[in-house]
Design an enzyme around this catalytic site. Sequence first.
Site, PDB file in Angstrom:
ATOM      1  N   LYS A  13     112.606  34.418  20.954  1.00 16.01           N
ATOM      2  CA  LYS A  13     112.456  34.141  22.391  1.00 16.01           C
ATOM      3  C   LYS A  13     111.679  32.842  22.625  1.00 16.01           C
ATOM      4  O   LYS A  13     112.115  31.974  23.380  1.00 16.01           O
ATOM      5  CB  LYS A  13     111.715  35.309  23.090  1.00 16.01           C
ATOM      6  CG  LYS A  13     112.398  36.662  22.904  1.00 16.01           C
ATOM      7  CD  LYS A  13     111.641  37.794  23.599  1.00 16.01           C
ATOM      8  CE  LYS A  13     110.252  38.086  23.046  1.00 16.01           C
ATOM      9  NZ  LYS A  13     110.247  38.645  21.676  1.00 16.01           N
ATOM     10  N   ARG A  87     108.740  44.171  29.775  1.00 14.26           N
ATOM     11  CA  ARG A  87     108.801  44.970  28.555  1.00 14.26           C
ATOM     12  C   ARG A  87     108.854  46.463  28.843  1.00 14.26           C
ATOM     13  O   ARG A  87     108.915  47.255  27.899  1.00 14.26           O
ATOM     14  CB  ARG A  87     107.547  44.704  27.715  1.00 14.26           C
ATOM     15  CG  ARG A  87     107.683  43.608  26.658  1.00 14.26           C
ATOM     16  CD  ARG A  87     106.324  43.429  26.007  1.00 14.26           C
ATOM     17  NE  ARG A  87     106.371  42.970  24.645  1.00 14.26           N
ATOM     18  CZ  ARG A  87     106.251  41.700  24.276  1.00 14.26           C
ATOM     19  NH1 ARG A  87     106.146  40.747  25.169  1.00 14.26           N
ATOM     20  NH2 ARG A  87     106.245  41.396  22.992  1.00 14.26           N
ATOM     21  N   ARG A 126     105.601  33.109  10.616  1.00 15.27           N
ATOM     22  CA  ARG A 126     105.464  32.374  11.886  1.00 15.27           C
ATOM     23  C   ARG A 126     104.129  31.639  11.982  1.00 15.27           C
ATOM     24  O   ARG A 126     103.086  32.165  11.664  1.00 15.27           O
ATOM     25  CB  ARG A 126     105.583  33.357  13.050  1.00 15.27           C
ATOM     26  CG  ARG A 126     105.134  32.761  14.377  1.00 15.27           C
ATOM     27  CD  ARG A 126     105.708  33.491  15.562  1.00 15.27           C
ATOM     28  NE  ARG A 126     105.242  34.845  15.730  1.00 15.27           N
ATOM     29  CZ  ARG A 126     105.692  35.666  16.683  1.00 15.27           C
ATOM     30  NH1 ARG A 126     106.636  35.260  17.515  1.00 15.27           N
ATOM     31  NH2 ARG A 126     105.223  36.878  16.781  1.00 15.27           N
ATOM     32  N   ARG A 159      97.945  30.652  13.138  1.00 13.40           N
ATOM     33  CA  ARG A 159      98.713  31.896  12.995  1.00 13.40           C
ATOM     34  C   ARG A 159      98.084  32.956  13.871  1.00 13.40           C
ATOM     35  O   ARG A 159      96.866  32.966  14.056  1.00 13.40           O
ATOM     36  CB  ARG A 159      98.711  32.365  11.533  1.00 13.40           C
ATOM     37  CG  ARG A 159      99.601  31.488  10.672  1.00 13.40           C
ATOM     38  CD  ARG A 159      99.601  31.866   9.199  1.00 13.40           C
ATOM     39  NE  ARG A 159     100.106  30.727   8.441  1.00 13.40           N
ATOM     40  CZ  ARG A 159     101.390  30.593   8.051  1.00 13.40           C
ATOM     41  NH1 ARG A 159     102.267  31.544   8.310  1.00 13.40           N
ATOM     42  NH2 ARG A 159     101.780  29.517   7.407  1.00 13.40           N
ATOM     43  N   ARG A 171     104.588  47.150  16.950  1.00 16.82           N
ATOM     44  CA  ARG A 171     105.221  46.410  18.041  1.00 16.82           C
ATOM     45  C   ARG A 171     106.711  46.733  18.120  1.00 16.82           C
ATOM     46  O   ARG A 171     107.280  46.828  19.207  1.00 16.82           O
ATOM     47  CB  ARG A 171     104.986  44.906  17.858  1.00 16.82           C
ATOM     48  CG  ARG A 171     103.570  44.495  18.310  1.00 16.82           C
ATOM     49  CD  ARG A 171     103.015  43.305  17.552  1.00 16.82           C
ATOM     50  NE  ARG A 171     103.738  42.081  17.801  1.00 16.82           N
ATOM     51  CZ  ARG A 171     103.665  41.011  17.007  1.00 16.82           C
ATOM     52  NH1 ARG A 171     102.881  41.017  15.929  1.00 16.82           N
ATOM     53  NH2 ARG A 171     104.338  39.944  17.293  1.00 16.82           N
TER      54      ARG A 171
HETATM   55  P1  ADP Z   1     106.183  38.679  20.410  1.00 13.10           P
HETATM   56  O1  ADP Z   1     106.233  37.229  20.094  1.00 13.10           O
HETATM   57  O2  ADP Z   1     105.897  39.536  19.250  1.00 13.10           O
HETATM   58  O3  ADP Z   1     107.352  39.165  21.200  1.00 13.10           O
HETATM   59  P2  ADP Z   1     104.242  38.326  22.557  1.00 13.10           P
HETATM   60  O4  ADP Z   1     103.532  37.069  22.289  1.00 13.10           O
HETATM   61  O5  ADP Z   1     105.274  38.333  23.626  1.00 13.10           O
HETATM   62  O6  ADP Z   1     104.844  38.912  21.227  1.00 13.10           O
HETATM   63  O7  ADP Z   1     103.174  39.476  22.881  1.00 13.10           O
HETATM   64  C1  ADP Z   1     102.069  39.721  22.044  1.00 13.10           C
HETATM   65  C2  ADP Z   1     101.336  40.951  22.544  1.00 13.10           C
HETATM   66  O8  ADP Z   1     100.880  40.731  23.887  1.00 13.10           O
HETATM   67  C3  ADP Z   1     102.174  42.226  22.611  1.00 13.10           C
HETATM   68  O9  ADP Z   1     102.216  42.921  21.379  1.00 13.10           O
HETATM   69  C4  ADP Z   1     101.436  43.009  23.708  1.00 13.10           C
HETATM   70  O10 ADP Z   1     100.233  43.607  23.220  1.00 13.10           O
HETATM   71  C5  ADP Z   1     101.031  41.912  24.679  1.00 13.10           C
HETATM   72  N1  ADP Z   1     102.074  41.650  25.693  1.00 13.10           N
HETATM   73  C6  ADP Z   1     102.804  40.508  25.865  1.00 13.10           C
HETATM   74  N2  ADP Z   1     103.655  40.622  26.897  1.00 13.10           N
HETATM   75  C7  ADP Z   1     103.482  41.879  27.393  1.00 13.10           C
HETATM   76  C8  ADP Z   1     104.100  42.618  28.432  1.00 13.10           C
HETATM   77  N3  ADP Z   1     105.086  42.094  29.201  1.00 13.10           N
HETATM   78  N4  ADP Z   1     103.663  43.892  28.646  1.00 13.10           N
HETATM   79  C9  ADP Z   1     102.690  44.438  27.904  1.00 13.10           C
HETATM   80  N5  ADP Z   1     102.080  43.814  26.890  1.00 13.10           N
HETATM   81  C10 ADP Z   1     102.474  42.538  26.625  1.00 13.10           C
HETATM   82  P1  ADP Z   2     109.565  35.689  19.601  1.00  9.30           P
HETATM   83  O1  ADP Z   2     109.053  34.732  20.647  1.00  9.30           O
HETATM   84  O2  ADP Z   2     110.795  36.423  20.033  1.00  9.30           O
HETATM   85  O3  ADP Z   2     108.507  36.630  19.099  1.00  9.30           O
HETATM   86  P2  ADP Z   2     109.705  33.302  17.876  1.00  9.30           P
HETATM   87  O4  ADP Z   2     110.534  32.359  18.664  1.00  9.30           O
HETATM   88  O5  ADP Z   2     108.246  33.081  17.816  1.00  9.30           O
HETATM   89  O6  ADP Z   2     110.018  34.828  18.351  1.00  9.30           O
HETATM   90  O7  ADP Z   2     110.307  33.357  16.391  1.00  9.30           O
HETATM   91  C1  ADP Z   2     109.657  34.082  15.352  1.00  9.30           C
HETATM   92  C2  ADP Z   2     109.686  33.257  14.063  1.00  9.30           C
HETATM   93  O8  ADP Z   2     111.036  33.181  13.577  1.00  9.30           O
HETATM   94  C3  ADP Z   2     109.191  31.830  14.262  1.00  9.30           C
HETATM   95  O9  ADP Z   2     108.454  31.468  13.097  1.00  9.30           O
HETATM   96  C4  ADP Z   2     110.486  31.019  14.395  1.00  9.30           C
HETATM   97  O10 ADP Z   2     110.308  29.695  13.859  1.00  9.30           O
HETATM   98  C5  ADP Z   2     111.478  31.809  13.554  1.00  9.30           C
HETATM   99  N1  ADP Z   2     112.832  31.820  14.132  1.00  9.30           N
HETATM  100  C6  ADP Z   2     113.177  31.832  15.455  1.00  9.30           C
HETATM  101  N2  ADP Z   2     114.525  31.856  15.613  1.00  9.30           N
HETATM  102  C7  ADP Z   2     115.057  31.878  14.356  1.00  9.30           C
HETATM  103  C8  ADP Z   2     116.411  31.916  13.832  1.00  9.30           C
HETATM  104  N3  ADP Z   2     117.481  31.948  14.641  1.00  9.30           N
HETATM  105  N4  ADP Z   2     116.538  31.939  12.495  1.00  9.30           N
HETATM  106  C9  ADP Z   2     115.451  31.924  11.667  1.00  9.30           C
HETATM  107  N5  ADP Z   2     114.170  31.887  12.090  1.00  9.30           N
HETATM  108  C10 ADP Z   2     113.971  31.865  13.416  1.00  9.30           C
END
Ligand code: ADP
Ligand code: ADP
Length: 214
Positions: A13, A87, A126, A159, A171
């Site tokens: 995302k 979410r 990541r 990180r 998660r």
């Molecule tokens: P990811 O990249 O794993 O999708 P996010 O950065 O979006 O994670 O979220 C990290 C953490 O922040 C989640 O595990 C949760 O604890 C909190 N969080 C983020 N967005 C929301 C949401 N819309 N509702 C509830 N908790 C959230």
């Molecule tokens: P989210 O926001 O959904 O949690 P991220 O965009 O942070 O996910 O992506 C998670 C990790 O996977 C990052 O380290 C990113 O560079 C990598 N990544 C994202 N899209 C791809 C893809 N299509 N193939 C391989 N690695 C990816």
Amino acid sequence: MDIILLGPPGAGKGTQAERLVTNRGMVQLSTGDMLRAAVAEGSAVGREAKAVMDSGALVSDAIVSALIGENLDRIETRGAIFDGFPRTLPQAEALDLLLAERGRKLAHVIELEVDEEALVERIGGRFSCGTCGAPYHDRFKLPKVDDQCDVCGGHAFRRRDDDNEQTVRRRLAEYHAKTQPILPFYAERGILRPVDGMASVETVAAAIDSILDG
Ligand code: ADP
Ligand code: ADP
Ligand code: ZN
């Protein structure tokens, strides 16, 4: 045009949102980034959110919905990319209200479909730019020049505390229990667009472009 990027942790995302911001002048509204900023500031919201985030559980609907409302007022007529929000079903309902109050409407809900083992691997590798937040991966997306951010030229990377295997499992469980149930809510409305999130970053980006331009 306002869109949601929906998918489990590590689905891509943030990576796709960053591209849409650069290429289309849209605005990324990431509740995860907003919460991490609140934690870094040490605000009341941040103090409450920190332990919840470290456990891999979800922060309360009221907190994240309020954060989205505040930020929506700043972006004016630019298109919003909701990243990591909604979410839960109550968040999806809150978003409808927040948008309607501002005369806005969701155009697409893009669902990034990915398999679980890939997510654990993606999250394990990541990291991001400490200056601008641009996302990277140890194997899949290294900076073009060693130790230098492609976007801002920064040299500090970080990180996330919650990017460890145990928290990732929690998660993912939260995603299945609370987030997946909102897919039918958007499918019924005819705006849910599944995309194969297992493809390369470029292929996923092309699929999203064809949805936005279609
Ligand atoms: P990811 O990249 O794993 O999708 P996010 O950065 O979006 O994670 O979220 C990290 C953490 O922040 C989640 O595990 C949760 O604890 C909190 N969080 C983020 N967005 C929301 C949401 N819309 N509702 C509830 N908790 C959230
Ligand atoms: P989210 O926001 O959904 O949690 P991220 O965009 O942070 O996910 O992506 C998670 C990790 O996977 C990052 O380290 C990113 O560079 C990598 N990544 C994202 N899209 C791809 C893809 N299509 N193939 C391989 N690695 C990816
Ligand atoms: Zn940077």
